[in-house]
Scaffold this motif. Structure first.
Motif, PDB file in Angstrom:
ATOM      1  N   GLN A   1      32.568  21.689 -76.540  1.00  0.00           N
ATOM      2  CA  GLN A   1      33.462  20.905 -77.297  1.00  0.00           C
ATOM      3  C   GLN A   1      34.557  20.458 -76.606  1.00  0.00           C
ATOM      4  OE1 GLN A   1      32.140  19.116 -79.736  1.00  0.00           O
ATOM      5  NE2 GLN A   1      30.321  20.296 -80.322  1.00  0.00           N
ATOM      6  N   VAL A   2      35.367  21.680 -76.066  1.00  0.00           N
ATOM      7  CA  VAL A   2      36.642  21.526 -75.458  1.00  0.00           C
ATOM      8  C   VAL A   2      36.615  20.528 -74.118  1.00  0.00           C
ATOM      9  CG1 VAL A   2      38.203  22.702 -74.382  1.00  0.00           C
ATOM     10  CG2 VAL A   2      37.432  23.372 -76.298  1.00  0.00           C
ATOM     11  N   VAL A   3      35.493  20.678 -73.417  1.00  0.00           N
ATOM     12  CA  VAL A   3      35.175  19.620 -72.352  1.00  0.00           C
ATOM     13  C   VAL A   3      35.134  18.287 -72.767  1.00  0.00           C
ATOM     14  CG1 VAL A   3      33.633  19.122 -70.356  1.00  0.00           C
ATOM     15  CG2 VAL A   3      34.041  21.494 -70.893  1.00  0.00           C
ATOM     16  N   ARG A   4      34.275  18.121 -73.854  1.00  0.00           N
ATOM     17  CA  ARG A   4      34.232  16.584 -74.434  1.00  0.00           C
ATOM     18  C   ARG A   4      35.649  15.984 -74.936  1.00  0.00           C
ATOM     19  NH1 ARG A   4      29.761  16.441 -78.674  1.00  0.00           N
ATOM     20  NH2 ARG A   4      30.361  14.323 -78.837  1.00  0.00           N
ATOM     21  N   LEU A   5      36.535  16.956 -75.502  1.00  0.00           N
ATOM     22  CA  LEU A   5      37.654  16.452 -75.889  1.00  0.00           C
ATOM     23  C   LEU A   5      38.518  16.279 -74.720  1.00  0.00           C
ATOM     24  CD1 LEU A   5      39.739  16.216 -78.260  1.00  0.00           C
ATOM     25  CD2 LEU A   5      40.261  18.590 -78.052  1.00  0.00           C
ATOM     26  N   ALA A   6      38.471  17.157 -73.763  1.00  0.00           N
ATOM     27  CA  ALA A   6      39.466  16.909 -72.472  1.00  0.00           C
ATOM     28  C   ALA A   6      39.098  15.491 -71.726  1.00  0.00           C
ATOM     29  CB  ALA A   6      39.274  18.123 -71.426  1.00  0.00           C
ATOM     30  N   TRP A   7      37.584  15.635 -71.872  1.00  0.00           N
ATOM     31  CA  TRP A   7      36.986  14.178 -71.049  1.00  0.00           C
ATOM     32  C   TRP A   7      37.778  12.637 -71.820  1.00  0.00           C
ATOM     33  CZ3 TRP A   7      34.344   9.846 -72.526  1.00  0.00           C
ATOM     34  CH2 TRP A   7      33.984   9.021 -71.372  1.00  0.00           C
ATOM     35  N   ALA A   8      37.392  12.947 -73.108  1.00  0.00           N
ATOM     36  CA  ALA A   8      37.943  11.865 -74.018  1.00  0.00           C
ATOM     37  C   ALA A   8      39.510  11.745 -74.040  1.00  0.00           C
ATOM     38  CB  ALA A   8      37.625  12.223 -75.459  1.00  0.00           C
ATOM     39  N   ALA A   9      40.288  12.903 -73.962  1.00  0.00           N
ATOM     40  CA  ALA A   9      41.601  12.504 -73.765  1.00  0.00           C
ATOM     41  C   ALA A   9      42.096  11.880 -72.330  1.00  0.00           C
ATOM     42  CB  ALA A   9      42.346  13.812 -73.868  1.00  0.00           C
ATOM     43  N   GLY A  10      41.199  12.166 -71.541  1.00  0.00           N
ATOM     44  CA  GLY A  10      41.469  11.766 -70.136  1.00  0.00           C
ATOM     45  C   GLY A  10      40.918  10.222 -69.707  1.00  0.00           C
ATOM     46  N   HIS A  11      40.110   9.724 -70.600  1.00  0.00           N
ATOM     47  CA  HIS A  11      39.652   8.300 -70.487  1.00  0.00           C
ATOM     48  C   HIS A  11      39.818   7.458 -71.970  1.00  0.00           C
ATOM     49  CE1 HIS A  11      37.280  11.051 -67.985  1.00  0.00           C
ATOM     50  NE2 HIS A  11      37.080   9.792 -67.018  1.00  0.00           N
ATOM     51  N   PRO A  12      40.977   7.043 -71.828  1.00  0.00           N
ATOM     52  CA  PRO A  12      41.483   6.168 -72.833  1.00  0.00           C
ATOM     53  C   PRO A  12      40.694   4.737 -72.937  1.00  0.00           C
ATOM     54  CG  PRO A  12      43.320   6.405 -71.550  1.00  0.00           C
ATOM     55  CD  PRO A  12      42.049   7.420 -70.989  1.00  0.00           C
ATOM     56  N   GLY A  13      40.193   4.511 -71.741  1.00  0.00           N
ATOM     57  CA  GLY A  13      39.310   3.069 -71.571  1.00  0.00           C
ATOM     58  C   GLY A  13      38.214   3.265 -72.629  1.00  0.00           C
ATOM     59  N   ALA A  14      37.544   4.562 -72.647  1.00  0.00           N
ATOM     60  CA  ALA A  14      36.504   4.417 -73.709  1.00  0.00           C
ATOM     61  C   ALA A  14      36.697   4.591 -75.075  1.00  0.00           C
ATOM     62  CB  ALA A  14      35.497   5.695 -73.150  1.00  0.00           C
ATOM     63  N   TRP A  15      37.989   4.693 -75.581  1.00  0.00           N
ATOM     64  CA  TRP A  15      38.319   4.785 -76.949  1.00  0.00           C
ATOM     65  C   TRP A  15      38.019   3.717 -77.677  1.00  0.00           C
ATOM     66  CZ3 TRP A  15      43.909   7.051 -76.558  1.00  0.00           C
ATOM     67  CH2 TRP A  15      43.871   8.233 -76.072  1.00  0.00           C
ATOM     68  N   ASP A  16      37.796   3.776 -78.895  1.00  0.00           N
ATOM     69  CA  ASP A  16      37.269   2.638 -79.778  1.00  0.00           C
ATOM     70  C   ASP A  16      38.959   2.434 -80.514  1.00  0.00           C
ATOM     71  OD1 ASP A  16      36.529   0.688 -81.549  1.00  0.00           O
ATOM     72  OD2 ASP A  16      34.970   1.992 -82.471  1.00  0.00           O
ATOM     73  N   TRP A  17      39.485   1.462 -80.076  1.00  0.00           N
ATOM     74  CA  TRP A  17      40.735   1.359 -80.735  1.00  0.00           C
ATOM     75  C   TRP A  17      41.141   1.266 -82.079  1.00  0.00           C
ATOM     76  CZ3 TRP A  17      44.501   2.954 -77.575  1.00  0.00           C
ATOM     77  CH2 TRP A  17      44.179   3.074 -76.134  1.00  0.00           C
ATOM     78  N   ASP A  18      40.287   0.591 -82.868  1.00  0.00           N
ATOM     79  CA  ASP A  18      40.492   0.604 -84.291  1.00  0.00           C
ATOM     80  C   ASP A  18      40.382   2.056 -85.067  1.00  0.00           C
ATOM     81  OD1 ASP A  18      37.761   0.598 -84.070  1.00  0.00           O
ATOM     82  OD2 ASP A  18      37.247  -0.714 -85.774  1.00  0.00           O
ATOM     83  N   VAL A  19      39.587   2.751 -84.077  1.00  0.00           N
ATOM     84  CA  VAL A  19      39.397   4.271 -84.550  1.00  0.00           C
ATOM     85  C   VAL A  19      40.685   5.099 -84.319  1.00  0.00           C
ATOM     86  CG1 VAL A  19      38.175   6.460 -84.320  1.00  0.00           C
ATOM     87  CG2 VAL A  19      36.797   4.430 -84.631  1.00  0.00           C
ATOM     88  N   ALA A  20      41.259   4.876 -83.168  1.00  0.00           N
ATOM     89  CA  ALA A  20      42.551   5.558 -82.509  1.00  0.00           C
ATOM     90  C   ALA A  20      43.628   5.062 -83.349  1.00  0.00           C
ATOM     91  CB  ALA A  20      42.587   5.108 -81.122  1.00  0.00           C
TER      92      ALA A  20
END
Length: 107
Positions: A1-20
């Motif tokens: 889970q920590v790896v997924r969190l770190a990956w997500a934090a490092g890849h803001p291009g993959a974020w869903d902006w309305d969720v963020a």
């Protein structure tokens, strides 16, 4: 889970902006919302206001992110915000809250 969190934090291009954006509003509203409410407001009112805001945005179709799910069939329809307590899936409560951590192992 920590790896997924770190990956997500490092890849803001993959974020869903309305969720963020909604997440940021909820975090700031929870931390600083008390200052925007009247002094005599009961504790926790800022959380209820934020839940109402998020529910309203989702019901209006302005939020396309993940949701828990539609109300049960006998609870007034998919667009109804009122759900009878006896129609809630209490048997699935642990699974819904903890992702199956409390479920018995498969046989």
């Amino acid at each position: 889970q920590v790896v997924r969190l770190a990956w997500a934090a490092g890849h803001p291009g993959a974020w869903d902006w309305d969720v963020a954006a909604l997440s940021a509003v909820v975090v700031v509203g929870t931390l600083r919302g008390k200052a925007l409410l009247p002094r005599r407001a009961p504790p926790g009112l800022e959380v209820l206001v934020l839940v109402g805001l998020a529910t309203g945005l989702s019901a209006a179709g302005l939020y396309a992110g993940g949701v828990v799910g539609a109300p049960p069939a006998g609870a007034g329809g998919a667009r109804s915000l009122a759900v009878a307590p006896w129609d809630l899936p209490f048997r699935r409560l642990v699974d819904l809250c903890y992702g199956g951590a409390g479920s018995p192992p498969p046989q």
